[in-house]
Design a protein around this motif. Structure first.
Motif, mmCIF file in Angstrom:
data_model
loop_
_atom_site.group_PDB
_atom_site.id
_atom_site.type_symbol
_atom_site.label_atom_id
_atom_site.label_comp_id
_atom_site.label_asym_id
_atom_site.label_seq_id
_atom_site.Cartn_x
_atom_site.Cartn_y
_atom_site.Cartn_z
ATOM 1 N N GLU A 174 31.518 40.321 50.263
ATOM 2 C CA GLU A 174 32.787 40.246 50.968
ATOM 3 C C GLU A 174 33.874 39.594 50.104
ATOM 4 O O GLU A 174 35.053 39.974 50.166
ATOM 5 C CB GLU A 174 32.602 39.442 52.255
ATOM 6 C CG GLU A 174 33.820 39.391 53.144
ATOM 7 C CD GLU A 174 33.534 38.617 54.426
ATOM 8 O OE1 GLU A 174 34.217 37.599 54.638
ATOM 9 O OE2 GLU A 174 32.645 39.044 55.174
ATOM 10 N N GLU A 175 33.467 38.645 49.272
ATOM 11 C CA GLU A 175 34.419 37.944 48.391
ATOM 12 C C GLU A 175 34.573 38.647 47.039
ATOM 13 O O GLU A 175 35.022 38.057 46.066
ATOM 14 C CB GLU A 175 33.959 36.498 48.209
ATOM 15 C CG GLU A 175 34.020 35.695 49.495
ATOM 16 C CD GLU A 175 33.413 34.312 49.367
ATOM 17 O OE1 GLU A 175 32.918 33.929 48.273
ATOM 18 O OE2 GLU A 175 33.405 33.591 50.382
ATOM 19 N N LYS A 176 34.165 39.922 46.976
ATOM 20 C CA LYS A 176 34.268 40.785 45.800
ATOM 21 C C LYS A 176 33.367 40.352 44.648
ATOM 22 O O LYS A 176 33.637 40.624 43.488
ATOM 23 C CB LYS A 176 35.708 40.910 45.331
ATOM 24 C CG LYS A 176 36.592 41.567 46.374
ATOM 25 C CD LYS A 176 37.917 41.958 45.810
ATOM 26 C CE LYS A 176 38.684 42.669 46.905
ATOM 27 N NZ LYS A 176 39.853 43.286 46.439
ATOM 28 N N GLY A 177 32.268 39.675 44.978
ATOM 29 C CA GLY A 177 31.252 39.351 43.982
ATOM 30 C C GLY A 177 30.278 40.500 43.861
ATOM 31 O O GLY A 177 30.374 41.508 44.550
ATOM 32 N N GLU A 178 29.312 40.298 42.971
ATOM 33 C CA GLU A 178 28.329 41.357 42.736
ATOM 34 C C GLU A 178 26.983 40.950 43.293
ATOM 35 O O GLU A 178 26.556 39.831 43.188
ATOM 36 C CB GLU A 178 28.225 41.610 41.237
ATOM 37 C CG GLU A 178 27.385 42.811 40.930
ATOM 38 C CD GLU A 178 27.430 43.170 39.464
ATOM 39 O OE1 GLU A 178 26.366 43.278 38.864
ATOM 40 O OE2 GLU A 178 28.537 43.342 38.947
#
Length: 158
Positions: A154-158
């Motif tokens: 959701e926080e644009k991590g992988e």
């Protein structure tokens, strides 16, 4: 302290099958979307053995004669920018945007938790803002792992 003379074969992430293994008690951390980097105590290499050319000030901030495995990283969802900075050979000033996120000391012949402690001690003795130990937390159960994974994505991590 343990350093090396060149690159080594680094540990890679593996897939987790919740039907076959419980993650209870495992250490978990975010997989960063940066450029994998091995520091042998004097030089930096890609996972494939090619040299990086960081500026002198960056090298001075790294622990001497202590091998580290980690990720050259700027922030989440910024992979192409990171690559454009670290793959150049001109020791550019854009390296000020790079953080070396360390997640292992692969030449230490001790268990992983003890390696993390050794890294923490070494980095505490060479305090610079651009070299950090990637935080790990103990996984209580599959639900916690799923929630952690969902939050990172959701926080644009992988």
């Amino acid at each position: 302290m343990e350093g090396g003379t060149g690159p080594i074969e680094c540990m890679l992430a593996k897939s987790h099958d919740p039907d076959k293994q419980s993650p209870d008690g495992w250490l978990m951390s975010e997989k960063l979307d940066g450029v994998r980097c091995y520091w042998n105590g004097t030089k930096m290499f890609t996972r494939g053995g090619k040299k990086f050319y960081p500026p002198k000030w960056f090298v001075k901030g790294l622990p001497k004669d202590f091998a580290l495995d980690g990720e050259l990283w700027t922030k989440r969802d910024d992979f192409q920018k990171t690559v454009s900075i670290v793959r150049r050979h001109d020791r550019n000033e854009e390296w000020h945007q790079i953080t070396y996120m360390v997640y292992d000391a692969p030449l230490l012949q001790i268990k992983f938790k003890k390696r993390l402690q050794a890294i923490r001690e070494v980095l505490d003795a060479t305090p610079v803002s651009f070299v950090k130990l990637l935080e790990h937390s103990k996984c209580r159960n599959q639900k916690q792992l799923d929630e952690y994974t969902d939050r990172v994505i959701e926080e644009k991590g992988e």
